[in-house]
Write a protein that holds these residues in place. Structure first.
Motif, mmCIF file in Angstrom:
data_model
loop_
_atom_site.group_PDB
_atom_site.id
_atom_site.type_symbol
_atom_site.label_atom_id
_atom_site.label_comp_id
_atom_site.label_asym_id
_atom_site.label_seq_id
_atom_site.Cartn_x
_atom_site.Cartn_y
_atom_site.Cartn_z
ATOM 1 N N LEU A 190 -98.830 -31.822 -7.673
ATOM 2 C CA LEU A 190 -98.977 -31.532 -9.144
ATOM 3 C C LEU A 190 -97.261 -31.273 -9.630
ATOM 4 N N VAL A 191 -97.257 -31.826 -10.748
ATOM 5 C CA VAL A 191 -95.672 -31.831 -11.432
ATOM 6 C C VAL A 191 -95.664 -30.974 -12.425
ATOM 7 N N ASP A 195 -102.628 -29.499 3.365
ATOM 8 C CA ASP A 195 -103.810 -28.840 2.458
ATOM 9 C C ASP A 195 -104.864 -29.383 2.747
ATOM 10 N N TYR A 196 -105.227 -30.549 2.896
ATOM 11 C CA TYR A 196 -106.696 -31.487 2.947
ATOM 12 C C TYR A 196 -107.030 -31.145 4.175
ATOM 13 N N GLY A 197 -106.458 -30.634 5.228
ATOM 14 C CA GLY A 197 -106.761 -30.338 6.593
ATOM 15 C C GLY A 197 -106.896 -31.951 7.334
ATOM 16 N N ARG A 198 -106.185 -32.778 6.674
ATOM 17 C CA ARG A 198 -106.217 -33.892 7.326
ATOM 18 C C ARG A 198 -105.292 -34.143 8.668
ATOM 19 N N ALA A 199 -104.295 -33.280 8.651
ATOM 20 C CA ALA A 199 -103.231 -33.536 9.691
ATOM 21 C C ALA A 199 -102.693 -32.313 10.256
ATOM 22 N N ILE A 200 -102.560 -31.840 11.325
ATOM 23 C CA ILE A 200 -101.786 -30.731 11.838
ATOM 24 C C ILE A 200 -100.391 -31.119 11.900
ATOM 25 N N VAL A 201 -99.572 -30.153 11.308
ATOM 26 C CA VAL A 201 -98.228 -30.529 11.081
ATOM 27 C C VAL A 201 -97.186 -29.786 12.068
ATOM 28 N N ARG A 222 -98.007 -28.408 -4.312
ATOM 29 C CA ARG A 222 -98.880 -28.940 -3.579
ATOM 30 C C ARG A 222 -100.140 -28.675 -4.056
ATOM 31 N N ILE A 223 -101.369 -29.572 -3.981
ATOM 32 C CA ILE A 223 -102.553 -29.172 -4.448
ATOM 33 C C ILE A 223 -103.198 -27.477 -4.085
ATOM 34 N N SER A 224 -102.714 -27.049 -3.169
ATOM 35 C CA SER A 224 -103.117 -25.576 -2.970
ATOM 36 C C SER A 224 -102.236 -24.690 -3.808
ATOM 37 N N GLY A 225 -101.486 -25.242 -4.608
ATOM 38 C CA GLY A 225 -100.632 -24.454 -5.465
ATOM 39 C C GLY A 225 -99.373 -23.960 -5.063
ATOM 40 N N GLN A 226 -98.825 -24.224 -4.014
ATOM 41 C CA GLN A 226 -97.490 -23.743 -3.440
ATOM 42 C C GLN A 226 -96.661 -24.836 -3.723
ATOM 43 N N SER A 227 -95.320 -24.346 -4.197
ATOM 44 C CA SER A 227 -94.278 -25.198 -4.325
ATOM 45 C C SER A 227 -93.676 -25.907 -2.992
ATOM 46 N N TRP A 283 -89.208 -20.630 -4.308
ATOM 47 C CA TRP A 283 -90.514 -20.815 -4.038
ATOM 48 C C TRP A 283 -91.184 -20.087 -5.005
ATOM 49 N N ASP A 284 -92.541 -20.493 -5.303
ATOM 50 C CA ASP A 284 -93.405 -19.830 -6.179
ATOM 51 C C ASP A 284 -94.867 -20.614 -5.869
ATOM 52 N N THR A 285 -95.725 -20.244 -6.519
ATOM 53 C CA THR A 285 -96.957 -20.849 -6.691
ATOM 54 C C THR A 285 -97.765 -21.017 -8.095
ATOM 55 N N ILE A 286 -98.599 -21.609 -8.257
ATOM 56 C CA ILE A 286 -99.398 -21.905 -9.299
ATOM 57 C C ILE A 286 -100.890 -22.060 -8.956
ATOM 58 N N SER A 287 -101.628 -22.098 -9.835
ATOM 59 C CA SER A 287 -103.330 -22.289 -9.544
ATOM 60 C C SER A 287 -103.459 -23.047 -8.967
ATOM 61 N N PRO A 288 -104.152 -23.103 -7.658
ATOM 62 C CA PRO A 288 -104.430 -24.543 -7.100
ATOM 63 C C PRO A 288 -105.573 -25.318 -7.949
ATOM 64 N N ILE A 289 -105.747 -26.598 -7.534
ATOM 65 C CA ILE A 289 -106.678 -27.223 -7.925
ATOM 66 C C ILE A 289 -108.020 -27.824 -7.071
ATOM 67 N N SER A 290 -109.059 -28.254 -7.840
ATOM 68 C CA SER A 290 -110.157 -28.559 -6.787
ATOM 69 C C SER A 290 -109.709 -29.565 -5.990
ATOM 70 N N PHE A 291 -110.012 -29.626 -4.715
ATOM 71 C CA PHE A 291 -109.913 -30.902 -3.945
ATOM 72 C C PHE A 291 -110.868 -30.758 -2.712
ATOM 73 N N ARG A 292 -111.116 -31.663 -1.982
ATOM 74 C CA ARG A 292 -112.081 -31.638 -0.888
ATOM 75 C C ARG A 292 -111.369 -31.426 0.218
ATOM 76 N N SER A 293 -111.780 -30.440 1.179
ATOM 77 C CA SER A 293 -111.287 -30.310 2.509
ATOM 78 C C SER A 293 -111.833 -31.046 3.559
ATOM 79 N N TYR A 294 -111.165 -31.466 4.382
ATOM 80 C CA TYR A 294 -111.541 -32.398 5.495
ATOM 81 C C TYR A 294 -111.535 -31.723 6.884
ATOM 82 N N GLY A 295 -111.178 -30.435 6.712
ATOM 83 C CA GLY A 295 -111.214 -29.807 8.152
ATOM 84 C C GLY A 295 -110.386 -28.516 7.969
#
Length: 708
Positions: free
Chosen positions: A448-449, A493-499, A530-535, A567-579
């Motif tokens: 998100l921008v 955020d997508y649960g696609r990879a462990i960081v 990020r799509i989770s709303g975190q900067s 650092w701050d947050t905004i409202s997250p948006i809807s997305f599919r979680s993979y794990g």
């Protein structure tokens, strides 16, 4: 290969560097108290500069992401920032100067709005006077002769004076300068310089400074002042003078033809911000972020020219040169606590774009009697050939295109999992970060921008297909920035990879260039979320499994920059979680800690981290030669012991001293000249451990699935 990461720490010196003091007799101290300054021609602002300053104020007030009123409070902040730029170590100005300047402090907000530059130029001219006084004082001490120094006297120098009170008298000021001179002498002595060489170098350094002070232009004062103002908005907002704007990005120009290093000016030093993937400095493997360049020589026989206190553009001119010519840099490593220097030889060249390409290999991870095959994709930068893409070349190069080919190839090799290695990746194309994310998800938002008006725009995966959907890890470190953080954050955020790895840099802002009547303005217009709303700004991406890092606590990262956006947050948006990896993180971390407890490379990294932490916050240095030598010997013996423990664990010959290590690194550099540099594929303990963590995750997920 011995893993060698350098600590990057903000310089604590003044305009001539770590300078130290002499113990001279009383009559010499009295003679040195005389006013040694010679009047430099006063600089005056131009009408164009006044108009440009008003334009800058208006543009930032209207368009910058951070909304700041131009009021007395922020005017006083600009005043303080300007003082910090002119005299960061409080060595030039006297308390009487600051008292005189106080009249400007209270009215600086109105001066900014009205384009009144007289206060800024008055302060800059006073700085030039004091700087010349100091340089001539140093020259007078050199002329007295180094043989008169009392290096046995027990006294010390506060090396970081940023929080010290302003000096109250000429006598107090001269005493500080004397100590700084003595520190310079001791530092050079510990670098095995003779008295004659020290005298020559300090004479040359101070004469060069006087020459540069007399060559100062009104644009120097204007740019320093206006950037003190732009800096209160955020560290990436910056004014470029017409000369700088003409060659807008010195860093980029230097990276494309020269040594391939991004440089900045910090206090009086030229500091390495980063080395460019595929560039000569990265190929040589010696220069590291945080290193400070103190002198430059042309060719193997050229004379070293001292560059402490030199303008950045002048240093750049010395370092740049014709392709295939050699430049020698005398460098204080970022990890050095004693100001000891090393000489690096780098052959100038153009950045080889093919060395920025994504590359891959197969990692075999043993689990008992079984072996898991883990693909590793190393991405040095997020690149795209914009010109080829714009002209419709069907084979234009980009990160996403190259990684897509690699993935299609790896899928035929019976992969159990995949690691994307983003260590040291400073970012690049936002488009590529967006499209690369799309290779690992079906469809959905990627980042998100949010602009200065609070409007949010989402970047979307342009391709509904998923090229790779298997188990995955992303490895990052403190130098992973911008586009790297967007990709790593999306995968997390997508649960696609462990960081895995270290906290990333935290560069989560968007800049734009605005032309002015006089120069250019780079200003921050938006922030990434990020799509989770975190900067991704300031905090960066926090790994799920953390590796020890030599960058912890050092001055690398957005959070270390003054006035960085929060650092701050905004409202997250809807997305599919993979794990969801949360149920597995504790057992994964426990297994990781148990494995690496006695792992030679992790032990080395922790020992080096503790070693640097032990010395990093030194507030004072001794000006007694014997004590200083003992401190240096202790440090070097501790470092040697750490290096030898690692070498012993790997079956390598032990070192008798650190000079042998430096000689070996120089020989390795010479042997590898002209060859493509890559991470040591066979001995990268940190990627191997990432492979084991991923293998553990695969096993845990299978066990969880089987128990359902």
């Amino acid at each position: 290969m011995i893993p060698t990461l350098r600590k990057a720490r903000k310089s604590t010196s003044v305009t001539l560097g770590w300078i130290s003091a002499l113990c001279l007799s009383v009559n010499i101290a009295i003679a040195a108290d005389q006013d040694l300054g010679r009047n430099v021609e006063e600089l005056k602002p131009s009408l164009q500069q006044a108009i440009a300053s008003v334009n800058v104020v208006q543009l930032l007030s209207r368009n910058h992401y951070r909304k700041l009123p131009i009021d007395q409070e922020n005017g006083e902040k600009v005043f303080q920032r300007y003082l910090d730029r002119l005299d960061p170590n409080r060595s030039f100005f006297l308390q009487s100067d600051i008292k005189e300047f106080d009249g400007y402090r209270e009215k600086l907000d109105s001066s900014l709005k009205n384009g009144d530059l007289k206060p800024a130029f008055a302060m800059f001219n006073r700085y030039r006077t004091r700087a010349e006084e100091r340089a001539r004082f140093m020259l007078a001490l050199v002329e007295q002769g180094l043989g008169k120094l009392d290096l046995k006297r027990d006294e010390s120098l506060v090396v970081d004076r940023k929080e010290e009170p302003w000096l109250t008298s000429k006598k107090e000021q001269r005493n500080l300068w004397r100590k700084q001179f003595k520190d310079s002498v001791l530092s050079l002595k510990l670098n095995n310089k003779t008295d004659e060489e020290i005298s020559e170098q300090l004479t040359r350094r101070n004469n060069n400074l006087i020459r540069r002070l007399h060559q100062s232009k009104s644009e120097d004062a204007f740019q320093t002042y206006i950037n003190s103002f732009t800096g209160i908005f955020d560290p990436h907002t910056q004014y470029f003078s017409p000369q700088t704007a003409e060659n807008f990005d010195i860093n980029m120009s230097l990276s494309l033809e020269g040594i391939g290093a991004v440089l900045s000016s910090e206090d009086e030093y030229t500091k390495v911000v980063s080395v460019v993937p595929g560039g000569p400095a990265e190929t040589a493997g010696q220069l590291k972020p945080g290193d400070k360049i103190v002198s430059v020589a042309q060719g193997r026989k050229g004379t070293m020219e001292d560059v402490v206190g030199m303008r950045l553009d002048d240093v750049v001119k010395l370092i740049r040169g014709k392709k295939q010519t050699l430049v020698r840099l005398e460098v204080i490593p970022g990890s050095s606590k004693s100001n000891t220097t090393r000489i690096y030889e780098i052959v100038r060249d153009k950045v080889k774009l093919e060395e920025q390409d994504a590359s891959s290999r197969i990692l075999e991870v043993k689990e008992g009697k079984k072996t898991k095959r883990i693909g590793v994709i190393e991405i040095p930068t997020f690149y795209i050939d914009f010109k080829a893409a714009q002209r419709g070349d069907p084979d234009y190069k980009s990160t996403t295109r190259d990684v897509r080919k690699i993935l299609n190839d790896l899928k035929n090799k019976n992969l159990d999992g995949l690691i994307v290695d983003l260590r040291g990746n400073g970012g690049g194309s936002l488009q590529e970060a967006n499209e690369l994310t799309g290779l690992f998800i079906d469809q959905g938002p990627t980042v998100l921008v949010r602009d200065s008006r609070g409007r949010t725009e989402r970047q979307q995966d342009p391709d509904p297909s998923q090229v790779y959907g298997g188990p995955m890890a992303v490895v990052v470190d403190r130098l992973s920035a911008s586009a790297s953080e967007i990709f790593a954050g999306a995968m997390q955020d997508y649960g696609r990879a462990i960081v895995i790895g270290g906290q990333t840099y935290g560069k989560g802002t968007v800049q734009s260039i605005q032309p002015l009547n006089h120069g250019q303005l780079k200003l921050t217009l938006a922030k990434f979320y990020r799509i989770s709303g975190q900067s991704t700004q300031n905090q960066g991406v926090l790994p799920d499994i953390t590796y020890p890092s030599l960058y912890d606590g050092r001055d690398i990262g957005e959070s270390k920059l003054p006035d960085a956006l929060p650092w701050d947050t905004i409202s997250p948006i809807s997305f599919r979680s993979y794990g969801d990896f949360k149920p597995y993180l504790k057992p994964l971390e426990q297994a990781h800690i148990k494995r690496t407890k006695d792992n030679a490379d992790f032990v080395y990294l922790n020992e080096m981290k503790n070693y640097l932490s032990r010395y990093e916050n030194t507030e004072k240095v001794s000006l007694n030669e014997n004590k200083r030598k003992l401190e240096l010997q202790t440090m070097r013996s501790q470092r040697l012991a750490i290096e030898n423990r690692l070498r012993k664990s790997k079956g390598q010959n032990l070192l008798n001293n650190l000079d042998e290590l430096e000689d070996a690194e120089q020989k390795e550099t010479a042997a590898n000249h002209g060859k493509k540099k890559s991470k040591d594929k066979d001995d990268d303990a940190f990627i191997l451990e990432a492979g084991k963590i991923l293998a553990d995750l695969i096993t845990l997920e299978k066990q969880q699935t089987a128990s359902r």
